[in-house]
Enzyme design. Sequence first.
Site, short mmCIF file in Angstrom:
data_model
loop_
_atom_site.label_atom_id
_atom_site.label_comp_id
_atom_site.label_asym_id
_atom_site.label_seq_id
_atom_site.Cartn_x
_atom_site.Cartn_y
_atom_site.Cartn_z
N LYS A 1 1.65 4.02 -3.06
CA LYS A 1 1.26 5.42 -2.87
C LYS A 1 2.46 6.34 -3.07
CE LYS A 1 -2.35 6.77 -1.71
NZ LYS A 1 -3.49 7.23 -2.54
N TYR B 1 0.82 -1.22 0.00
CA TYR B 1 0.00 0.00 0.00
C TYR B 1 0.85 1.26 0.00
CZ TYR B 1 -2.79 3.77 2.08
OH TYR B 1 -3.37 4.98 2.35
#
Length: 490
Positions: free
Chosen positions: A241, A237
């Site tokens: 990002k 994640y």
Amino acid sequence: MESSRLMEFLKGKSILVTGSTGFLAKIFVEKVMRVQPDVKRLFLLVRAADASSAEKRVQSEILGKELFKVVKDKHGDGFHSFVSSKLFPVAGDIVQQNLGIRDSNIREKLWEEVDIVVNVAATTSFGERYDVALGINVLGAKHVLEFAKQCVKLQVLLHVSTAYAAGEQRGLILEKRFRMGEALKGDSYLDIEGELRLVDERRRQLGAQNATKEAEAQAMKELGINRARLFGWPNTYVYTKAMAEMLLGELRGNLPLVILRPTIITSIHRDPVPGWIEGTRTIDSLIMGYVKGKITCFFGDPETVADMIPGDMVVNAMIATMAAHSRQPSEFIYHVSSSVRNPVQYSTLQQCGFRYFLENPRVGKDGRVIKTKKLPVFRNMFLFRVYMTLRYKLPLEGLHLVNLLSCGRFARRYDELNRKYKFAMHLVDLYEPYAFFKGCFDDLNLERLRMAMGKDDAEAGMFDFDPKHIDWKDYFYNIHIPGVLKYACK
């Protein structure tokens, strides 16, 4: 910058919101509709097959929530006509070019009308499939940027990232941009195009091996974690990002870009519905696990600062930063955090939780009151793993032996328990970096913006994003924990 200017800024604006059925986007949409009814239009991008399906999702997954009660009460019988004049559901998907908007007339309409693009769409699963995370978090952000460049009236693109894109840094973490290809480990170069090719090649290999869907999914998840850790990030994640921020910064040209990096987003602090939350946020999984009796211990340092920020404060910061940098052809980075201005330790949440359940006992399925106990907290991961081995792994091995001696009589039970144990330890592996996190996020840029808004402004409370205004003990006990139990723990 005064709050009254924020109200004026929103007036007459057309805003495109991606990820509109998500927790943060809903708070944003409600806030704009409530405080500035003269906003021109909110275009809500929704993953759907067609316009009718998009409309149904908006009605059920957005407007049907208690979050919109204040707006509904304000407009009464005129609520539906107000909504139909302000909200415009758009069927699409950010993983595709042109955001997956097939209707050319709608695309042209958006390119002609949109003043602001707010990208909140993301997959936030720590262990997401690498191909999925790249598609949504990285290529999705690129597609949003490309679409925003087509909007002739565009004033600003706001991209919501995460403060934890910084990885596992220690000390004061500054609000600075990522350089293209910047890795957090060693002198390696993160070649985003190379990562995309790697995923394509791995999928071809799996296809050639006739891998099952389950095997492919597991392989993609493992690939994501391995690549993240290779370059210095703890999970897929935050790694993807960070890549998205690199791409946006590199490709934006002269487009005004605000990158907002919230820390752990928690339930609404003040308005419109204190405690409202949706989905399972990082710390809330612990509360829910405790309530359901699925957690017998915790691990982590109770004195570690838990950098949390309520969802309504994040949205207020979104609006303030959009207004502050409208038409400014540069890139602006903001942490939305509490660890510097108003730090709170995990021990405070633990104490508030114990007190809450002591005074509001849980009730089991049999109707009996469940005694509230303080669960052991392991400050050392070695001791935690020893505990898990003695408490769960060794009994599992015993069951495995019994199963072999009984010719597979307990095979199903063993497989089920073993799968749960491995999954639990996988989650431990993913969350461990945050249980012992030693960094704090500087929010000097946001503090300057707070000061510019003016202390004496009568409307300042309407757009409050100052973490100093949070009484953490009161918030946890009276707002957040009851909110998790009411809205998330179902």
